[in-house]
Write a protein that holds these residues in place. Structure first.
Motif, short mmCIF file in Angstrom:
data_model
loop_
_atom_site.label_atom_id
_atom_site.label_comp_id
_atom_site.label_asym_id
_atom_site.label_seq_id
_atom_site.Cartn_x
_atom_site.Cartn_y
_atom_site.Cartn_z
N ILE A 167 55.34 -103.64 60.90
CA ILE A 167 56.14 -103.73 59.68
C ILE A 167 57.14 -104.87 59.78
O ILE A 167 57.42 -105.56 58.80
CB ILE A 167 56.82 -102.37 59.41
N LYS B 26 56.56 -98.58 66.99
CA LYS B 26 55.74 -98.21 65.83
C LYS B 26 56.03 -99.11 64.63
O LYS B 26 55.23 -99.20 63.71
CB LYS B 26 56.04 -96.75 65.42
N THR B 27 57.21 -99.73 64.63
CA THR B 27 57.59 -100.51 63.44
C THR B 27 57.27 -102.00 63.59
O THR B 27 57.53 -102.78 62.67
CB THR B 27 59.11 -100.38 63.16
N ASP C 281 62.92 -100.40 59.25
CA ASP C 281 62.15 -101.01 58.16
C ASP C 281 63.08 -101.59 57.10
O ASP C 281 62.85 -102.69 56.59
CB ASP C 281 61.23 -99.97 57.50
N ILE D 123 54.09 -94.53 58.70
CA ILE D 123 54.49 -94.34 60.11
C ILE D 123 55.04 -92.92 60.30
O ILE D 123 54.61 -92.19 61.20
CB ILE D 123 55.58 -95.35 60.52
N ASN D 124 55.96 -92.53 59.45
CA ASN D 124 56.60 -91.22 59.64
C ASN D 124 55.61 -90.07 59.51
O ASN D 124 55.73 -89.05 60.18
CB ASN D 124 57.73 -91.03 58.62
N TYR E 92 64.54 -104.80 58.46
CA TYR E 92 63.55 -105.90 58.46
C TYR E 92 63.42 -106.47 57.05
O TYR E 92 63.31 -107.67 56.85
CB TYR E 92 62.16 -105.41 58.88
N VAL F 284 62.92 -95.14 62.11
CA VAL F 284 61.80 -95.87 61.51
C VAL F 284 62.24 -96.39 60.14
O VAL F 284 62.07 -97.57 59.81
CB VAL F 284 60.54 -94.99 61.38
N THR F 285 62.87 -95.52 59.36
CA THR F 285 63.33 -95.89 58.03
C THR F 285 64.38 -97.00 58.10
O THR F 285 64.31 -98.01 57.39
CB THR F 285 63.93 -94.66 57.32
N GLU G 290 55.10 -98.20 53.79
CA GLU G 290 54.96 -98.44 55.21
C GLU G 290 55.70 -97.38 56.02
O GLU G 290 55.18 -96.85 57.00
CB GLU G 290 55.50 -99.83 55.56
N THR G 291 56.93 -97.07 55.61
CA THR G 291 57.72 -96.08 56.33
C THR G 291 57.04 -94.71 56.26
O THR G 291 56.96 -93.99 57.25
CB THR G 291 59.13 -95.97 55.72
#
Lengths: 235, 108
Positions: free
Chosen positions: A18, A14-15, A138, A115-116, A141, A134-135, A111-112
């Protein structure tokens, strides 16, 4: 497979958009910082303790200007005000997931949050750890992209002009996915009209706060029809 | 600015950001029931946010000058069409982005 590994494996795909987006935006930020005279240590520190693309870009001229703590705080609150919206939307989703919640709230960015909030997390995956990873991904990255920009940005030879469109494309796709799920489209349209209207009236640099006020007023005015149609994203 | 002033400024930006992120969770704790209007907002807000974020991404596009927002418009249409057709999130995003890069670097 452990609970955490499973959540990480569900979170990573999912990331990917991002990763691409932050790879570019972070690099751009790193170059901006480097050309403004700030070393890698400043870049890493700001990525860790601020973690917000727009705010960090705005922070560069603030750091280059004379010291003005009160003004800095006010600008920060205005630029970051949209996080209050994300928090209100996440209130329910972050219930009962323990201390992980603190880091997830700390790491809320556009962005986070997207997705979340929207990800269809499989039933056998732990939701708290999913959002945590996810957090974290991100955040990593963003740090890596920025450090890369700060140390190696000047070495990129091919033109990356336009790669920042990856974020726009991602939000368009998420918008479409949500549109399909909704039973009513009042909210989506209210958001669109408020944002475009305020952008035209207030201009690119100061339209976000008026937009948010406009959205709140319109949501209050149209509460009855929106609730009646029951078009919440989750239902 | 001195080094100390740099550090204080960065700390202020960090704290300001933290305030905006934690504020809703501090005001509406898990122990007390959340006011009905806030629960309503929590459900009605996200759809407005995604609209707002698209506009936010496009805020510096000038309709009157430059390329008149045409590359953005064409690329967004491409993203929408590809997504309606294939329904593959990563495909729509990556093809749309490469197409946009082609538009701004080669065509416009």
């Amino acid at each position: 497979m452990g609970k955490k590994t499973k959540a990480l494996k569900a979170a990573f795909p999912k990331t990917i958009p991002i990763l691409a987006g932050y790879g570019f935006l972070g690099t751009a930020y790193g170059i901006y910082m480097a050309t403004s005279g700030f070393g890698v240590l400043y870049v890493i520190t700001m990525c860790i303790v601020i973690f917000g693309g727009a705010m960090q870009f705005v922070g560069v001229p603030i750091l280059l200007a004379p010291f003005a703590p009160i003004q800095t705080l006010i600008i920060t609150l205005l630029v970051q005000a949209r996080h209050i919206f994300y928090g209100i939307a996440m209130l329910d989703k972050l219930k009962d997931i323990g201390l992980k919640k603190l880091y997830i709230i700390y790491g809320v960015v556009d962005e986070t949050f997207s997705i979340n909030y929207t990800a269809q997390i499989p039933d056998d995956v732990d939701k708290g750890w999913f959002m945590f990873f996810v957090t974290l991904l991100d955040h990593i990255y963003w740090i890596l992209g920025s450090v890369f920009g700060a140390v190696a940005g000047s070495l990129i030879k091919f033109s990356t002009e336009g790669i920042d469109f990856v974020m726009t494309a991602m939000f368009v796709v998420i918008f479409m996915e949500q549109w399909k799920k909704e039973k009513q489209h009042y909210s989506a349209i209210i958001g669109l009209i408020s944002a475009i209207g305020c952008l035209l009236i207030f201009g690119a640099d100061s339209f976000m706060v008026p937009t948010m006020i406009c959205i709140l007023v319109l949501l209050a005015v149209f509460k009855k029809p929106i609730e009646k149609e029951g078009g919440y994203l989750d239902d | 600015m001195t080094t100390n002033q740099y550090i204080i400024t960065i700390a202020i930006i960090s704290i300001g950001s933290i305030i905006t992120r934690f504020l809703p969770f501090v005001i509406f704790s898990e122990k007390k029931p959340t006011p009905k209007f806030i629960t309503y907002l929590g459900k009605a807000l996200p759809a407005t946010i995604f609209s707002m974020l698209i506009v936010y991404c496009l805020k510096n596009v000038s309709i009157l000058g430059g390329s008149h927002g045409l590359p953005e418009l064409i690329a967004i249409c491409a993203v929408v069409l590809i997504h309606l057709w294939k329904k593959q999130m990563l495909l729509s995003i990556s093809v749309g982005t490469v197409f946009y890069m082609f538009l701004v670097q080669v065509i416009f």
